[in-house]
Design an enzyme around this catalytic site. Structure first.
Site, PDB file in Angstrom:
ATOM      1  N   TRP A   1      34.476  19.394   4.389  1.00 26.43           N
ATOM      2  CA  TRP A   1      34.308  20.207   5.709  1.00 26.43           C
ATOM      3  C   TRP A   1      35.563  20.394   6.692  1.00 26.43           C
ATOM      4  CZ3 TRP A   1      35.913  16.804   9.400  1.00 26.43           C
ATOM      5  CH2 TRP A   1      35.752  15.499   9.241  1.00 26.43           C
TER       6      TRP A   1
ATOM      7  N   GLU B   1      28.089  20.766   2.855  1.00 28.67           N
ATOM      8  CA  GLU B   1      26.890  21.275   3.847  1.00 28.67           C
ATOM      9  C   GLU B   1      27.231  20.995   5.327  1.00 28.67           C
ATOM     10  OE1 GLU B   1      26.365  16.588   2.841  1.00 28.67           O
ATOM     11  OE2 GLU B   1      27.453  18.377   2.145  1.00 28.67           O
TER      12      GLU B   1
ATOM     13  N   LYS C   1      41.186  25.820  -4.726  1.00 31.55           N
ATOM     14  CA  LYS C   1      40.498  25.606  -5.914  1.00 31.55           C
ATOM     15  C   LYS C   1      40.252  26.763  -6.802  1.00 31.55           C
ATOM     16  CE  LYS C   1      38.414  21.465  -4.154  1.00 31.55           C
ATOM     17  NZ  LYS C   1      39.757  20.685  -4.709  1.00 31.55           N
TER      18      LYS C   1
ATOM     19  N   CYS D   1      43.436  15.200   6.138  1.00 32.29           N
ATOM     20  CA  CYS D   1      43.550  13.937   5.068  1.00 32.29           C
ATOM     21  C   CYS D   1      44.888  13.293   5.131  1.00 32.29           C
ATOM     22  CB  CYS D   1      43.088  14.330   3.795  1.00 32.29           C
ATOM     23  SG  CYS D   1      43.742  15.955   3.139  1.00 32.29           S
TER      24      CYS D   1
ATOM     25  N   GLU E   1      46.856  19.690  -6.603  1.00 29.35           N
ATOM     26  CA  GLU E   1      46.534  21.242  -6.173  1.00 29.35           C
ATOM     27  C   GLU E   1      47.952  21.683  -5.580  1.00 29.35           C
ATOM     28  OE1 GLU E   1      41.934  21.407  -5.146  1.00 29.35           O
ATOM     29  OE2 GLU E   1      43.187  20.449  -3.827  1.00 29.35           O
TER      30      GLU E   1
ATOM     31  N   GLU F   1      41.494  15.187  -4.632  1.00 32.65           N
ATOM     32  CA  GLU F   1      42.477  14.972  -3.248  1.00 32.65           C
ATOM     33  C   GLU F   1      41.515  14.200  -2.412  1.00 32.65           C
ATOM     34  OE1 GLU F   1      43.325  14.617  -0.045  1.00 32.65           O
ATOM     35  OE2 GLU F   1      43.083  16.877   0.289  1.00 32.65           O
TER      36      GLU F   1
ATOM     37  N   GLY G   1      35.990  11.864   0.219  1.00 36.42           N
ATOM     38  CA  GLY G   1      36.517  10.442   0.480  1.00 36.42           C
ATOM     39  C   GLY G   1      36.634   9.660  -0.818  1.00 36.42           C
TER      40      GLY G   1
ATOM     41  N   ASP H   1      31.882  27.058  13.018  1.00 38.08           N
ATOM     42  CA  ASP H   1      31.347  26.499  12.031  1.00 38.08           C
ATOM     43  C   ASP H   1      32.135  24.981  11.857  1.00 38.08           C
ATOM     44  OD1 ASP H   1      29.545  25.599   9.939  1.00 38.08           O
ATOM     45  OD2 ASP H   1      30.455  26.396   8.532  1.00 38.08           O
TER      46      ASP H   1
END
Length: 489
Positions: free
Chosen positions: A152, A179, A162, A285, A463, A251, A229, A93
């Site tokens: 993603w 998605e 989470k 990130c 987190e 985040e 973003g 994926d």
């Protein structure tokens, strides 16, 4: 025919059909093969998921903390038992190398659930004496139904990050994966149900940003946790506040500085820089994409970086030997290539890569070569904006004060790092850097115990770590009077 067939929503402890009548496709970024058609949630489906979560949350919160802890520990066991299966799906994926997903994605997600399972029984209140016959006590109570919106690049890890503190504190969560990579969140839902989490406590709705907006604006959701973003994050925060003053954790993006001082171990520094730019094909990130190197060692450092870039093994993600795969989508490939062209146009010196890979099997995938630019300036687009791809910018500096000021000259503040043998300098520099996650002589590890989040426009809240539990509970204060009540009137 798709590899995994039609994917439905997960609501109330099982799979259900979406009512929208719409589907979207998800593809293998290495081959272009259709992996699955995924049903998109409607507003009615979101309402159904939230109502189911409310019902499940009441049952979940009524359990003892020890009961919740045992169930979450069972989920951890199941995640680890199914590690290879889940890693294979994640690789298809996302395009990540199988060696990476086997060792990192599910493993680190399970670690975070295990961590919060252990903390579930440690959620406590206070008792405050007022006088001989009166005292106050506090309770930490769950918020209720929370929404999680994933990114993603780490689909199942983010879902674990989470859900773990939310569920440990007695909340339910309605989760929307990206998605672009929608598959493994559904597997996590199956695992939670098998482990004994009550129906509705973890629901998965699929779709694009419009579904995320439905969650963010829903009046019966108490909190939104979003990874993505900056511009989308601003919209999430605005809608969350305008709809019902929801609490938010976000985040967001980064353009993180890695500072290599003149006394650095050059081999170590080069290893760190390559990891900080090319792990997960640069789609992390916290990547340290602004590499500031002291002028006296810049040439030697650059040479060592280029030697290591040549050793990167670009290949099919399903091959065990591959350690660098494709970008996640055609859209991301186009974005990264656009930044590379911008770097060339603005005068940066292309030292490695800079092209799309199209030979042989690469032609059907979204591959770009690991790219290094030298002679970069602070005002270049590739230096100022988040690329989210395998593009390193090398900049030189002369003094500590200068490099700290330049490193902080950004609206981002997610991560930062320094490489130096001088311990005093290391801590002094880190204390001056405006970033929420910092590393000294290393890069990239984010263990469950470590709070993760940004300064400035890189995020709100944290987190992981103990502090996160505070943001999934609310404090109730109760005064108790044991003596005579003295009437006012």
């Amino acid at each position: 025919m798709s590899v995994y067939g039609l994917q439905r929503l997960y609501i109330g402890g099982g799979y259900v059909d979406a009512t929208s009548g719409k589907t979207f496709d998800t593809f293998d970024p290495a081959t272009g093969e259709l992996l699955a058609q995924v049903q998109q949630a409607s507003a009615a489906d979101v309402d159904r998921a939230v109502a189911s979560a409310q019902e499940g949350q009441r049952e979940w919160a009524a359990m003892t903390a020890m009961q919740r802890s045992r169930i979450l520990r069972r989920a951890v066991e199941l995640l680890r038992e199914r590690n290879d299966e889940l890693a294979a799906i994640e690789t298809r994926d996302t395009g990540k190398p199988i060696g990476e997903t086997l060792a990192v994605d599910i493993v680190t997600g399970a670690d975070v659930i295990e961590y919060y399972a252990g903390l579930a029984t440690a959620i406590e209140g206070l008792q405050v004496p007022l006088r001989a016959e009166s005292f106050v006590y506090t309770r930490r109570e769950p918020l209720g139904v929370c929404a999680g919106i994933g990114a993603w690049n780490y689909p199942i890890q983010i879902a674990c990050w989470k859900t773990a503190p939310a569920l440990a504190a007695g909340n339910a969560m309605v989760f929307k994966p990206s998605e672009v990579t929608p598959l493994t969140a559904l597997k996590l839902a199956e695992i939670y149900t098998e482990a004994g989490v009550p129906a509705g406590v973890f629901n998965v709705v699929q779709g694009d940003g419009s579904v995320g907006a439905l969650l963010t604006g829903h009046p019966d959701i108490a909190k939104v946790s979003f990874t993505g973003g900056v511009e989308t994050g601003k919209k999430v925060m605005s809608l969350a506040g305008a709809s019902s003053l929801k609490e938010v954790t976000m985040e967001l993006g980064g353009k993180s500085p890695l500072i290599v001082f003149d006394d650095a171990d050059l081999d170590r520094a080069a290893d760190i820089a390559v990891t900080a730019n090319f792990f997960s094909s640069g789609q992390v990130c916290t990547n340290g994409t602004r590499v500031f190197v002291h002028r006296s060692i810049k040439d030697a450092f650059t040479q060592k970086v280029l030697e290591r870039v040549k050793r990167i093994r670009v290949g099919k993600p399903t091959d065990a030997d591959t350690n660098f795969g494709p970008l996640v989508s055609a859209a991301q490939l186009d974005k990264v290539l656009g930044f590379i062209e911008s770097g060339k146009a603005e005068g940066a010196k292309l030292l490695a890569g800079g092209t799309r890979l199209t030979d042989g099997h690469f032609g059907s995938g979204q591959y770009v070569a690991p790219t290094v630019f030298g002679d970069c300036r602070d005002d270049m687009k590739i230096v100022r904006e988040e690329i989210f791809g395998p593009v390193m910018s090398i900049l030189e500096f002369e003094s500590e004060d200068e490099v700290i000021a330049r490193a902080n000259d950004t609206h981002y503040g997610l991560a930062a790092g320094v490489v130096t043998e001088n311990l005093s300098r290391a801590h002094r520099a880190i204390h001056r850097l405006e970033a929420g996650i910092c590393w000294i002589n290393t890069w990239g590890e984010s263990p469950a115990e470590m709070p993760v989040g940004g300064y400035k426009q890189s995020g709100v809240g944290r987190e992981n770590g103990i502090t996160t539990l505070e943001h999934y509970t609310r404090i109730k204060s109760v005064q108790v009077e044991l003596g005579r009540y003295n009437p006012v009137f």
